[in-house]
Write a protein that holds these residues in place. Structure first.
Motif, PDB file in Angstrom:
ATOM      1  N   LYS A   7       4.849  20.124 -46.072  1.00  0.00           N
ATOM      2  CA  LYS A   7       5.620  21.094 -45.289  1.00  0.00           C
ATOM      3  C   LYS A   7       6.291  20.381 -44.131  1.00  0.00           C
ATOM      4  O   LYS A   7       5.660  19.595 -43.441  1.00  0.00           O
ATOM      5  N   PHE A   8       7.562  20.664 -43.948  1.00  0.00           N
ATOM      6  CA  PHE A   8       8.309  20.126 -42.825  1.00  0.00           C
ATOM      7  C   PHE A   8       8.487  21.223 -41.790  1.00  0.00           C
ATOM      8  O   PHE A   8       8.617  22.401 -42.140  1.00  0.00           O
ATOM      9  N   GLU A   9       8.497  20.828 -40.529  1.00  0.00           N
ATOM     10  CA  GLU A   9       8.787  21.767 -39.450  1.00  0.00           C
ATOM     11  C   GLU A   9      10.305  21.844 -39.329  1.00  0.00           C
ATOM     12  O   GLU A   9      10.974  20.820 -39.216  1.00  0.00           O
ATOM     13  N   VAL A  10      10.852  23.053 -39.369  1.00  0.00           N
ATOM     14  CA  VAL A  10      12.300  23.238 -39.288  1.00  0.00           C
ATOM     15  C   VAL A  10      12.659  23.708 -37.883  1.00  0.00           C
ATOM     16  O   VAL A  10      12.137  24.717 -37.407  1.00  0.00           O
ATOM     17  N   LEU A  11      13.547  22.961 -37.219  1.00  0.00           N
ATOM     18  CA  LEU A  11      13.967  23.263 -35.853  1.00  0.00           C
ATOM     19  C   LEU A  11      15.474  23.449 -35.803  1.00  0.00           C
ATOM     20  O   LEU A  11      16.212  22.711 -36.460  1.00  0.00           O
ATOM     21  N   LEU A  12      15.917  24.410 -35.025  1.00  0.00           N
ATOM     22  CA  LEU A  12      17.347  24.612 -34.814  1.00  0.00           C
ATOM     23  C   LEU A  12      17.725  24.082 -33.442  1.00  0.00           C
ATOM     24  O   LEU A  12      17.035  24.368 -32.464  1.00  0.00           O
ATOM     25  N   THR A  13      18.804  23.321 -33.382  1.00  0.00           N
ATOM     26  CA  THR A  13      19.298  22.881 -32.084  1.00  0.00           C
ATOM     27  C   THR A  13      19.923  24.095 -31.394  1.00  0.00           C
ATOM     28  O   THR A  13      20.176  25.134 -32.020  1.00  0.00           O
ATOM     29  N   GLU A  14      20.170  23.952 -30.110  1.00  0.00           N
ATOM     30  CA  GLU A  14      20.826  25.032 -29.369  1.00  0.00           C
ATOM     31  C   GLU A  14      22.185  25.352 -29.994  1.00  0.00           C
ATOM     32  O   GLU A  14      22.566  26.504 -30.109  1.00  0.00           O
ATOM     33  N   GLY A  15      22.892  24.320 -30.418  1.00  0.00           N
ATOM     34  CA  GLY A  15      24.197  24.520 -31.059  1.00  0.00           C
ATOM     35  C   GLY A  15      24.088  25.331 -32.333  1.00  0.00           C
ATOM     36  O   GLY A  15      24.906  26.216 -32.591  1.00  0.00           O
ATOM     37  N   ALA A  16      23.066  25.061 -33.148  1.00  0.00           N
ATOM     38  CA  ALA A  16      22.872  25.811 -34.394  1.00  0.00           C
ATOM     39  C   ALA A  16      22.519  27.268 -34.105  1.00  0.00           C
ATOM     40  O   ALA A  16      22.977  28.178 -34.803  1.00  0.00           O
ATOM     41  N   GLU A  17      21.702  27.499 -33.073  1.00  0.00           N
ATOM     42  CA  GLU A  17      21.377  28.883 -32.696  1.00  0.00           C
ATOM     43  C   GLU A  17      22.642  29.618 -32.249  1.00  0.00           C
ATOM     44  O   GLU A  17      22.851  30.785 -32.607  1.00  0.00           O
TER      45      GLU A  17
END
Length: 113
Positions: A7-17
């Motif tokens: 399992k990978f941890e998925v993170l959104l950058t501020e730009g993606a949000e």
């Protein structure tokens, strides 16, 4: 029998949000809230699916042309989700309508041009 996939941890950058908010706002304003909710749900499902087998994504052709293979993409048409795998994390950098000028968008967001 093989074990479960890592399992990978998925993170959104501020730009993606901000991209997600802008897509939602645009569809809400020019179409309807129900469709905006549908698209947001589908995009989030695509993002969350990257927690398993993120390597399945293709390389963005705009970056391949520059010899850059550290970013990958997955698609919920017409939207493209651009991400990078770093260790056990998947970092989402950009979520954009693929009909836009992706060359310029990728250069600005990923390459700091």
């Amino acid at each position: 029998m093989a074990g479960a996939p890592a399992k990978f941890e998925v993170l959104l950058t501020e730009g993606a949000e901000q991209d997600l908010e802008a897509i939602y706002d645009y569809i809400s304003e020019f179409d309807c809230v129900a469709n905006a909710n549908f698209v947001l749900d589908e995009l989030m499902a695509v993002v969350e699916s990257l927690s398993t087998f993120p390597e399945r994504g293709s390389y963005p052709k705009e970056l391949i042309g520059l010899g850059i293979k550290e970013y990958r993409q997955t698609i919920f048409k017409p939207y493209r989700v651009i991400y990078r795998i770093t260790g056990s994390q998947v970092i989402i950098y950009l979520i954009a309508d693929g009909r836009r000028d992706m060359q310029s968008l990728l250069a600005r967001r990923l390459l700091g041009a």
